[in-house]
Enzyme design. Structure first.
Site, PDB file in Angstrom:
ATOM      1  N   ASP A  34       0.838  -1.205   0.000  1.00  0.00           N
ATOM      2  CA  ASP A  34       0.000   0.000   0.000  1.00  0.00           C
ATOM      3  C   ASP A  34       0.871   1.252   0.000  1.00  0.00           C
ATOM      4  OD1 ASP A  34      -2.028  -1.721   0.123  1.00  0.00           O
ATOM      5  OD2 ASP A  34      -2.740  -1.164   2.135  1.00  0.00           O
ATOM      6  N   GLU A 114     -24.596 -18.392 -14.706  1.00  0.00           N
ATOM      7  CA  GLU A 114     -23.962 -17.268 -14.001  1.00  0.00           C
ATOM      8  C   GLU A 114     -24.650 -17.029 -12.680  1.00  0.00           C
ATOM      9  OE1 GLU A 114     -24.210 -13.787 -16.466  1.00  0.00           O
ATOM     10  OE2 GLU A 114     -23.408 -14.864 -18.190  1.00  0.00           O
ATOM     11  N   LYS A 116     -26.620 -14.578 -10.165  1.00  0.00           N
ATOM     12  CA  LYS A 116     -27.448 -13.377 -10.319  1.00  0.00           C
ATOM     13  C   LYS A 116     -27.077 -12.453  -9.170  1.00  0.00           C
ATOM     14  CE  LYS A 116     -32.108 -11.906 -11.374  1.00  0.00           C
ATOM     15  NZ  LYS A 116     -32.282 -10.822 -10.428  1.00  0.00           N
TER      16      LYS A 116
HETATM   17  S1  IVH Z   1     -28.379 -10.423 -17.799  1.00  0.00           S
HETATM   18  C1  IVH Z   1     -31.279  -8.844 -21.072  1.00  0.00           C
HETATM   19  N1  IVH Z   1     -26.926 -11.466 -15.909  1.00  0.00           N
HETATM   20  O1  IVH Z   1     -30.911  -9.033 -12.918  1.00  0.00           O
HETATM   21  C2  IVH Z   1     -30.690  -9.462 -19.877  1.00  0.00           C
HETATM   22  N2  IVH Z   1     -28.562  -9.865 -15.284  1.00  0.00           N
HETATM   23  O2  IVH Z   1     -33.870  -9.291 -13.822  1.00  0.00           O
HETATM   24  C3  IVH Z   1     -29.705  -8.641 -19.203  1.00  0.00           C
HETATM   25  N3  IVH Z   1     -28.579  -9.365 -12.869  1.00  0.00           N
HETATM   26  O3  IVH Z   1     -31.492  -6.016 -14.597  1.00  0.00           O
HETATM   27  C4  IVH Z   1     -29.391  -9.025 -17.829  1.00  0.00           C
HETATM   28  N4  IVH Z   1     -26.934 -10.717 -12.315  1.00  0.00           N
HETATM   29  O4  IVH Z   1     -29.661  -6.077 -12.834  1.00  0.00           O
HETATM   30  C5  IVH Z   1     -27.913 -10.608 -16.200  1.00  0.00           C
HETATM   31  N5  IVH Z   1     -25.517 -12.463 -14.360  1.00  0.00           N
HETATM   32  C6  IVH Z   1     -26.496 -11.617 -14.645  1.00  0.00           C
HETATM   33  C7  IVH Z   1     -27.116 -10.842 -13.643  1.00  0.00           C
HETATM   34  C8  IVH Z   1     -28.170  -9.974 -14.008  1.00  0.00           C
HETATM   35  C9  IVH Z   1     -27.806  -9.822 -11.871  1.00  0.00           C
HETATM   36  C10 IVH Z   1     -29.693  -8.408 -12.705  1.00  0.00           C
HETATM   37  C11 IVH Z   1     -29.655  -7.228 -13.637  1.00  0.00           C
HETATM   38  C12 IVH Z   1     -30.912  -7.284 -14.415  1.00  0.00           C
HETATM   39  C13 IVH Z   1     -31.783  -8.154 -13.574  1.00  0.00           C
HETATM   40  C14 IVH Z   1     -32.720  -8.911 -14.467  1.00  0.00           C
END
Ligand code: IVH
Length: 670
Positions: A34, A114, A116
């Site tokens: 650091d 993935e 979420k």
């Molecule tokens: S893909 C068109 N991948 O979940 C699809 N979304 O309900 C684009 N989110 O608005 C989203 N992890 O804020 C995607 N691995 C992931 C995600 C993810 C969290 C959230 C994102 C999105 C919401 C969809």
């Protein structure tokens, strides 16, 4: 150092610091200490101050958050931000898989599994490898421009590593507050009796919408990216595009996995259902996406979401346990909080014995009876929450829980806080937890910083009859302190030195230390800088207080009532007589003007009479707005020596006047 050499060194330092930032924040594998890192940053800061014409608005020094964005501009998304269709069971996901298979005419396909992430979504645009804009989801069609805030997040690259990125692209991801940061922030807020964030998602989105990027920078947000959009993407499938994004410097989840069959999809679900609890950030499910972009295109979208993806939501953790009793606890501000004391139960890896019931309305809404079996949930929430009652197990004849009518500590009848669900003990100057809480708050590090007076000492000082309000602290003698349990001469002298030093604590912290209801750290700063002296604040009317920016009528009333209470007046007068700072320091006191009202000013070059920081302050004090880049909105450029040629050309193009240092000083009446 000549200017050519300075430019070369600035570029070199930027590249080196960016590389270290990436190692530290994205790869979690720092390769220097650091201290060494700080030395590089200091060198860059020094050179940029000396040669501001070479300062890049995306320099790593800008991560601290510089301009104060008053409000967010709405930006229409180039590609709407859709959501995902949700599923809550493995069979829903299996159905989706079969539907995809059928729609693709039984062609083989791969799926990317993935996590979420449970934060707040963001769309960031990069042009020529540089971050140009970051926009929140908003309503999906348009969102808020939060670029200044996003630039403070160190795991988000401002400039990309060399690579085959498209000239312009958008990357979407989630802004997150890691559990560790969230718990620390909430502990601090609990200590300050500020409302707690219910979960890291709320904390992340609340932070991202703050007006002051400096506070955002201090909150240590993080990010994960999961979607790349451009006309000319480098690869024909999602997985490889995300791997590319990782190489360019983005934090792409290492947990992303290519799955080849329905079995692998189901295995992915059962693995993460338990493993997710070990992750440093909150997740609320999994996302499955068809990998091939051609196949995604074939599957297309419904009105709301893509057919090529589905979200699987985890069930929140829930347990059933018996209510032993409800206790009522009085806090520093007198608010009485009901707490459910439970038979200990294991939930998301921790034993839960207590859960806040928040207020009377919640007890009534849930209709809790003595000895009820209660459902406790933790889900994304770190603070256990009572979500329901198992009525089939209610004991016959059990009575509903009643909110106490008197303070559980001092017995004073409670009063309802106007416009709120809370009950409060009005005996502010005679109720033990309120007084000891205020002593502890007053002495804490961020307020008067009196080393040695924490929770335990505050209680001992009160119980020994030595301190009955915060002003009594300044009458303490060494002999008094020596009367306390386990207090030696060394400890006593440490406290007395802390008390003496506290007299020099700046006025804004004194205002915060007083425990005025609803006046937290930020409000105290705004209040102090606006009123300038305690005398003036005491003379102000309710309406005058409301006119202060960011102080609404409720806070103004709290301040007014506090300052017109006889006991508080006596305390403030005694604090002043003891030598506690009761006005802003001289440099912060300079009178405010309006000579630059409505003007947006860019500072460029080096100056003979004042530093850049001083010019920034002058602009703000005179009602103007300092901006980092020249645009159509710029009123003029305060141009010092060595203003960069590109800025000059831009000013000429946009017809923006240059104002010299002397002309500027005349303008502001100096
Ligand atoms: S893909 C068109 N991948 O979940 C699809 N979304 O309900 C684009 N989110 O608005 C989203 N992890 O804020 C995607 N691995 C992931 C995600 C993810 C969290 C959230 C994102 C999105 C919401 C969809």
């Amino acid at each position: 150092m000549d200017s050519q050499e300075a430019k070369r060194r600035i570029d070199e330092l930027c590249a080196e610091i960016n590389a270290h930032n990436h190692k530290y924040y994205v790869e979690n594998a720092p390769d220097i200490s650091d201290k060494e890192f700080d030395l590089l940053m200091k060198e860059l800061e020094r050179l940029e101050a000396e040669f501001p014409e070479f300062q890049d608005p995306l320099s790593p020094t800008q991560r601290v958050g510089s301009d104060l964005t008053k409000e967010f501009t709405h930006i229409v998304h180039e590609r709407p931000m859709l959501s995902l269709s949700n599923s809550y069971s493995v069979s829903d996901v299996d159905d989706w898989f079969e539907r995809v298979k059928k729609s693709l005419g039984n062609e083989t396909f791969k799926v990317v599994g993935e996590l979420k992430f449970d934060g707040t979504s963001i769309a960031i645009t990069y042009r020529n490898g540089r971050l140009i804009r970051a926009v929140t989801r908003g309503d999906g069609t348009q969102g808020d421009d939060v670029t200044a805030n996003v630039k403070t997040i160190r795991s988000i690259p401002l400039k990309l590593q060399p690579g085959d990125w498209p000239d312009e692209f958008e990357i979407r991801g989630e802004i997150l507050m890691p559990w560790e940061v969230f718990e620390k922030l909430n502990a601090e807020r609990a200590f300050n009796e500020e409302p707690l964030f219910a979960n890291p998602r709320n904390a992340a989105s609340g932070t991202l919408k703050m007006q002051d990027p400096k506070i955002v920078a201090s909150r240590h947000l993080d990010a994960r990216f999961y979607y790349l959009l451009a006309d000319d993407l480098p690869c024909d499938n999602h997985f490889d595009n995300m791997e590319k994004a990782r190489q360019w410097g983005f934090k792409v989840s290492k947990e992303m996995k290519l799955l080849h069959s329905l079995e692998e999809v189901d295995q992915f679900i059962s693995y993460w259902d338990t493993e997710r609890k070990r992750l440093p950030v909150a997740t609320d499910g999994l996302v499955f996406k068809v990998n091939s972009l051609r196949q995604q295109l074939n599957l297309g979208f419904t009105a709301k979401s893509p057919r090529w993806a589905i979200a699987f939501k985890f069930n929140p953790e829930r347990a059933l346990t018996k209510l032993r009793f409800v206790s009522f606890e009085t806090g520093r501000m007198g608010i009485v909080t009901p707490v459910a004391n439970l038979e200990p139960v294991l939930l998301s890896g921790t034993i839960v014995k207590r859960a806040s019931l928040h207020n009377d309305d919640i007890i009534k809404e849930l209709d809790i009876h003595e000895g009820d079996m209660l459902y406790v949930e933790k889900g994304g929430e770190i603070i256990p929450k009572i979500t329901g009652i198992e009525l089939s197990q209610r004991e016959e004849g059990s009575l509903p829980i009643k909110f106490v009518t008197n303070c559980p500590v001092c017995g004073t009848p409670l009063v309802r806080v106007v416009g709120e669900a809370a009950w409060s003990c009005p005996n502010h100057n005679g109720c033990r937890p309120q007084i000891t809480g205020k002593i502890e708050h007053f002495a804490a590090r961020r307020m008067m910083n009196i080393d040695g007076i924490g929770e335990e000492t505050s209680e001992m000082l009160y119980d020994a009859g030595l301190v009955r309000n915060i002003a009594d602290i300044y009458d303490l003698k060494e002999d008094d302190l020596l009367k306390l349990d386990r207090m030696g001469a060394k400890g006593a002298r440490r406290i007395l030195k802390g008390i003496e030093d506290s007299k020099n604590v700046p006025f804004e912290r004194v205002v915060y230390a007083l425990s005025i209801p609803n006046v937290g750290e930020t409000t105290a700063k705004r209040l102090a800088s606006s009123v300038q002296t305690m005398e003036r604040m005491r003379a102000m009317s309710d309406a005058e207080l409301t006119a202060i920016p960011d102080i609404g009528p409720v806070i103004a009333q709290c301040i007014y009532i506090y300052l017109h209470d006889e006991a508080n007046i006596a305390i403030i007068e005694r604090l002043a007589a003891a030598g506690v700072t009761m006005s802003l320091s001289e440099e912060k006191m300079q009178p405010k003007g309006n000579s630059l009202e409505g003007k947006t000013i860019v500072i460029s070059g080096t100056f003979a009479h004042h530093s850049r920081e001083e010019y920034k302050e002058m602009i703000e004090r005179e009602g103007g707005k300092n901006s980092g880049s020249i645009s159509k909105k710029t009123t003029f450029v305060l141009a010092g020596e060595n203003m960069g040629p590109s800025k000059r050309i831009k000013c000429e193009e946009l017809n923006i006047p240059l104002v010299s240092e002397d002309e500027f000083l005349q303008m502001v009446g100096k």
